[in-house]
Write an enzyme that holds these catalytic residues in place. Structure first.
Site, PDB file in Angstrom:
ATOM      1  N   HIS A  46      52.589 -25.867  35.847  1.00 46.73           N
ATOM      2  CA  HIS A  46      51.533 -24.860  35.795  1.00 46.73           C
ATOM      3  C   HIS A  46      50.214 -25.520  36.170  1.00 46.73           C
ATOM      4  O   HIS A  46      49.868 -26.563  35.610  1.00 46.73           O
ATOM      5  CB  HIS A  46      51.399 -24.281  34.381  1.00 46.73           C
ATOM      6  CG  HIS A  46      52.498 -23.352  33.994  1.00 46.73           C
ATOM      7  ND1 HIS A  46      52.462 -21.998  34.255  1.00 46.73           N
ATOM      8  CD2 HIS A  46      53.679 -23.571  33.369  1.00 46.73           C
ATOM      9  CE1 HIS A  46      53.565 -21.428  33.796  1.00 46.73           C
ATOM     10  NE2 HIS A  46      54.326 -22.359  33.256  1.00 46.73           N
TER      11      HIS A  46
HETATM   12 ZN   LIG Z   1      56.339 -22.071  32.490  1.00 44.39          ZN
END
Ligand SMILES: [Zn+2]
Ligand SMILES: [Zn+2]
Length: 146
Positions: A106
């Site tokens: 992320h």
């Molecule tokens: Zn994730």
């Protein structure tokens, strides 16, 4: 395993078998926008190879260089697209809190939108939760230089 790979949405994205727009593609990784963004910019960088989770990474140069590369790609993309962000964050969910069983980094240009979303990306200490990319790299750093 074969079945797990062919039904894996991120494997399909990596093979350009979906309509997802790729922000980056090379021989090891692809990057694209999170389908449900939690921040001003929220991208995912995934290996083309199906590696389920951070638990499948080991302290060896192959894995270390892959994660370093994922981080580099992510940093370049968010800095390019959000050069004025106050903060960037990069990290992984650790099982059982990961949503898709295909390793994904992320990448955030903060702030989180809405702000409570940051809870999803906080470390739970010994219980796991979210691990910063730097911390993961420390954990899988090979004993001998690359
Ligand atoms: Zn994730
Ligand atoms: Zn996969």
């Amino acid at each position: 395993m074969e079945g797990a790979v062919s039904s894996c949405i991120f494997c399909q994205i990596a093979r350009s078998a979906t309509s997802t727009t790729l922000l980056h593609k090379d021989d090891r990784v692809v990057a694209f926008q999170d389908i449900n963004p939690s921040a001003f910019r929220h991208y995912l960088v995934i290996p083309i190879e199906h590696i389920p989770t951070v638990k499948d990474l080991q302290q060896r140069s192959k894995d270390f260089s892959l994660v370093s590369h994922m981080l580099n790609v992510g940093q370049n993309l968010v800095q390019r697209d959000a050069p004025h962000a106050k903060r960037y964050r990069f990290g992984f969910h650790q099982p059982p809190l990961n949503s898709v069983n295909h390793l994904h980094l992320h990448c955030f240009a903060l702030p989180f939108i809405p702000r409570w979303k940051r809870v999803k990306y906080s470390s739970l200490g010994p219980f796991g939760g979210f691990i910063e990319a730097d911390k993961l790299l420390e954990r899988i750093k090979p004993l001998y230089p690359l």
